[in-house]
Design a protein around this motif. Structure first.
Motif, PDB file in Angstrom:
ATOM      1  N   UNK A 103       0.785  -1.114   0.101  1.00  0.00           N
ATOM      2  CA  UNK A 103      -0.020  -0.032   0.047  1.00  0.00           C
ATOM      3  C   UNK A 103       0.825   1.299  -0.064  1.00  0.00           C
ATOM      4  N   UNK A 104       2.060   1.324   1.033  1.00  0.00           N
ATOM      5  CA  UNK A 104       2.667   2.605   0.980  1.00  0.00           C
ATOM      6  C   UNK A 104       3.496   2.820  -0.194  1.00  0.00           C
ATOM      7  N   UNK A 105       4.129   1.621  -0.771  1.00  0.00           N
ATOM      8  CA  UNK A 105       4.921   1.769  -1.847  1.00  0.00           C
ATOM      9  C   UNK A 105       4.063   2.163  -3.013  1.00  0.00           C
ATOM     10  N   UNK A 106       2.898   1.618  -3.410  1.00  0.00           N
ATOM     11  CA  UNK A 106       2.242   1.823  -4.595  1.00  0.00           C
ATOM     12  C   UNK A 106       1.639   3.127  -4.513  1.00  0.00           C
ATOM     13  N   UNK A 107       1.397   3.779  -3.062  1.00  0.00           N
ATOM     14  CA  UNK A 107       0.776   5.268  -3.106  1.00  0.00           C
ATOM     15  C   UNK A 107       2.006   6.167  -3.350  1.00  0.00           C
ATOM     16  N   UNK A 108       3.288   5.947  -3.242  1.00  0.00           N
ATOM     17  CA  UNK A 108       4.191   6.948  -3.485  1.00  0.00           C
ATOM     18  C   UNK A 108       4.170   6.972  -4.979  1.00  0.00           C
ATOM     19  N   UNK A 148      12.757  11.214 -11.961  1.00  0.00           N
ATOM     20  CA  UNK A 148      13.247  10.066 -11.043  1.00  0.00           C
ATOM     21  C   UNK A 148      13.818  10.293  -9.768  1.00  0.00           C
ATOM     22  N   UNK A 149      14.616  11.291  -9.695  1.00  0.00           N
ATOM     23  CA  UNK A 149      15.418  11.630  -8.592  1.00  0.00           C
ATOM     24  C   UNK A 149      14.326  11.815  -7.527  1.00  0.00           C
ATOM     25  N   UNK A 150      13.255  12.687  -7.666  1.00  0.00           N
ATOM     26  CA  UNK A 150      12.339  13.035  -6.847  1.00  0.00           C
ATOM     27  C   UNK A 150      11.425  11.749  -6.291  1.00  0.00           C
ATOM     28  N   UNK A 151      11.202  10.880  -7.303  1.00  0.00           N
ATOM     29  CA  UNK A 151      10.391   9.580  -6.864  1.00  0.00           C
ATOM     30  C   UNK A 151      11.510   8.942  -5.919  1.00  0.00           C
ATOM     31  N   UNK A 152      12.625   8.643  -6.228  1.00  0.00           N
ATOM     32  CA  UNK A 152      13.551   7.875  -5.653  1.00  0.00           C
ATOM     33  C   UNK A 152      13.835   8.529  -4.146  1.00  0.00           C
ATOM     34  N   UNK A 156      13.084   6.509  -0.756  1.00  0.00           N
ATOM     35  CA  UNK A 156      14.064   6.286   0.468  1.00  0.00           C
ATOM     36  C   UNK A 156      13.436   6.948   1.498  1.00  0.00           C
ATOM     37  N   UNK A 157      12.565   7.862   1.876  1.00  0.00           N
ATOM     38  CA  UNK A 157      11.979   8.304   2.887  1.00  0.00           C
ATOM     39  C   UNK A 157      10.952   7.404   3.513  1.00  0.00           C
ATOM     40  N   UNK A 158      10.273   6.865   2.438  1.00  0.00           N
ATOM     41  CA  UNK A 158       9.320   5.712   2.858  1.00  0.00           C
ATOM     42  C   UNK A 158      10.061   4.777   3.692  1.00  0.00           C
ATOM     43  N   UNK A 159      10.887   4.008   2.868  1.00  0.00           N
ATOM     44  CA  UNK A 159      12.082   2.932   3.185  1.00  0.00           C
ATOM     45  C   UNK A 159      12.248   3.151   4.714  1.00  0.00           C
ATOM     46  N   UNK A 160      12.753   4.241   5.151  1.00  0.00           N
ATOM     47  CA  UNK A 160      13.286   4.681   6.624  1.00  0.00           C
ATOM     48  C   UNK A 160      12.039   4.536   7.552  1.00  0.00           C
ATOM     49  N   UNK A 161      10.817   5.020   6.894  1.00  0.00           N
ATOM     50  CA  UNK A 161       9.620   4.987   7.948  1.00  0.00           C
ATOM     51  C   UNK A 161       9.220   3.674   7.976  1.00  0.00           C
ATOM     52  N   UNK A 162       8.981   2.704   7.099  1.00  0.00           N
ATOM     53  CA  UNK A 162       8.251   1.564   7.349  1.00  0.00           C
ATOM     54  C   UNK A 162       9.545   0.433   7.452  1.00  0.00           C
ATOM     55  N   UNK A 163      10.838   0.791   7.790  1.00  0.00           N
ATOM     56  CA  UNK A 163      11.769  -0.116   8.076  1.00  0.00           C
ATOM     57  C   UNK A 163      12.160  -1.135   6.823  1.00  0.00           C
ATOM     58  N   UNK A 164      12.099  -0.911   5.763  1.00  0.00           N
ATOM     59  CA  UNK A 164      12.436  -1.830   4.792  1.00  0.00           C
ATOM     60  C   UNK A 164      13.668  -1.267   3.963  1.00  0.00           C
ATOM     61  N   UNK A 165      14.435  -2.170   3.093  1.00  0.00           N
ATOM     62  CA  UNK A 165      15.381  -1.642   2.260  1.00  0.00           C
ATOM     63  C   UNK A 165      14.562  -1.577   0.884  1.00  0.00           C
ATOM     64  N   UNK A 166      14.800  -0.402   0.031  1.00  0.00           N
ATOM     65  CA  UNK A 166      14.277  -0.227  -1.309  1.00  0.00           C
ATOM     66  C   UNK A 166      15.701   0.109  -2.153  1.00  0.00           C
ATOM     67  N   UNK A 167      15.829  -0.861  -2.943  1.00  0.00           N
ATOM     68  CA  UNK A 167      16.765  -0.360  -3.869  1.00  0.00           C
ATOM     69  C   UNK A 167      16.209  -0.192  -5.341  1.00  0.00           C
ATOM     70  N   UNK A 168      16.857   0.932  -5.976  1.00  0.00           N
ATOM     71  CA  UNK A 168      16.387   1.368  -7.125  1.00  0.00           C
ATOM     72  C   UNK A 168      17.282   1.114  -8.505  1.00  0.00           C
ATOM     73  N   UNK A 169      16.819   0.830  -9.760  1.00  0.00           N
ATOM     74  CA  UNK A 169      17.502   0.819 -10.784  1.00  0.00           C
ATOM     75  C   UNK A 169      16.744   1.505 -11.822  1.00  0.00           C
ATOM     76  N   UNK A 170      17.583   2.031 -12.801  1.00  0.00           N
ATOM     77  CA  UNK A 170      16.471   2.712 -14.039  1.00  0.00           C
ATOM     78  C   UNK A 170      16.484   4.170 -13.618  1.00  0.00           C
ATOM     79  N   UNK A 171      16.945   4.804 -12.490  1.00  0.00           N
ATOM     80  CA  UNK A 171      16.672   6.042 -12.380  1.00  0.00           C
ATOM     81  C   UNK A 171      17.907   6.956 -13.142  1.00  0.00           C
TER      82      UNK A 171
END
Length: 171
Positions: A103-108, A148-152, A156-171
């Motif tokens: 839910x949180x990732x898809x909302x962003x 892409x940098x804004x989305x990233x 990254x802020x969300x990852x810190x809030x929900x305590x998960x690691x999010x790795x991005x490629x294609x930015x």
């Protein structure tokens, strides 16, 4: 030619794909693209088929005869070309499983106008810790003009809030 998007669900057992493919083929259809999986003992998937316009009604009716084996719902596919995209962004998510991660990732992504092209996920026992891990791979199509940098940064802020690691490629 018409495109049909078929959603299929049934109790998992051998022969389900063959039964569906037989019906599609018998009505002059062509299996174009699919995503199929067994999930919790249930076989589920999405299949795109193309079929001659004059055979569309017959194919749709024949798919109903699979009821009892598979529940198949046919949706008309679009012939419109896809909206041009700036690029795809792929994210890999890994962390302790808890409600709300998708839910949180898809909302962003939605706030930025990104369209999820594919999402695969699983939860499994964490080695050595005894808890559950959640892992997902998301491919999101970014609209023209998206930063892409804004989305990233938002992810990254969300990852810190929900305590998960999010790795991005294609930015």
């Amino acid at each position: 030619m018409s495109n049909l998007v078929l959603t299929v669900v049934g109790d998992d057992r051998a022969g389900l794909v063959a039964a569906l493919a037989d019906v599609v083929s018998a009505h002059g259809g062509n299996w174009e693209h699919s995503q199929l999986a067994e999930l919790a003992g249930t076989f589920a998937g999405i299949v795109v088929v193309s079929v001659p316009d004059d055979r569309l009604a017959d194919l749709t009716a024949a798919l109903g005869q699979l009821d009892g084996l598979l529940k198949v719902t046919a949706h008309p596919g679009s012939d419109a070309p896809a909206v041009p995209a700036q690029k795809d962004l792929t994210l890999t998510v890994l962390g302790n499983d808890h409600p709300g991660i998708v839910r949180d990732i898809s909302a962003v992504l939605s706030r930025h106008g990104a369209s999820i092209e594919s999402l695969t996920s699983e939860s499994r026992e964490a080695p050595m810790s005894g808890g559950r891990l959640f892992e997902a791979t998301v491919v999101a199509r970014l609209p023209q003009g998206a930063e892409p940098a804004t989305i990233a940064a938002d992810l990254e802020r969300l990852a810190a809030e929900i305590l998960v690691d999010i790795s991005l490629t294609g930015e």
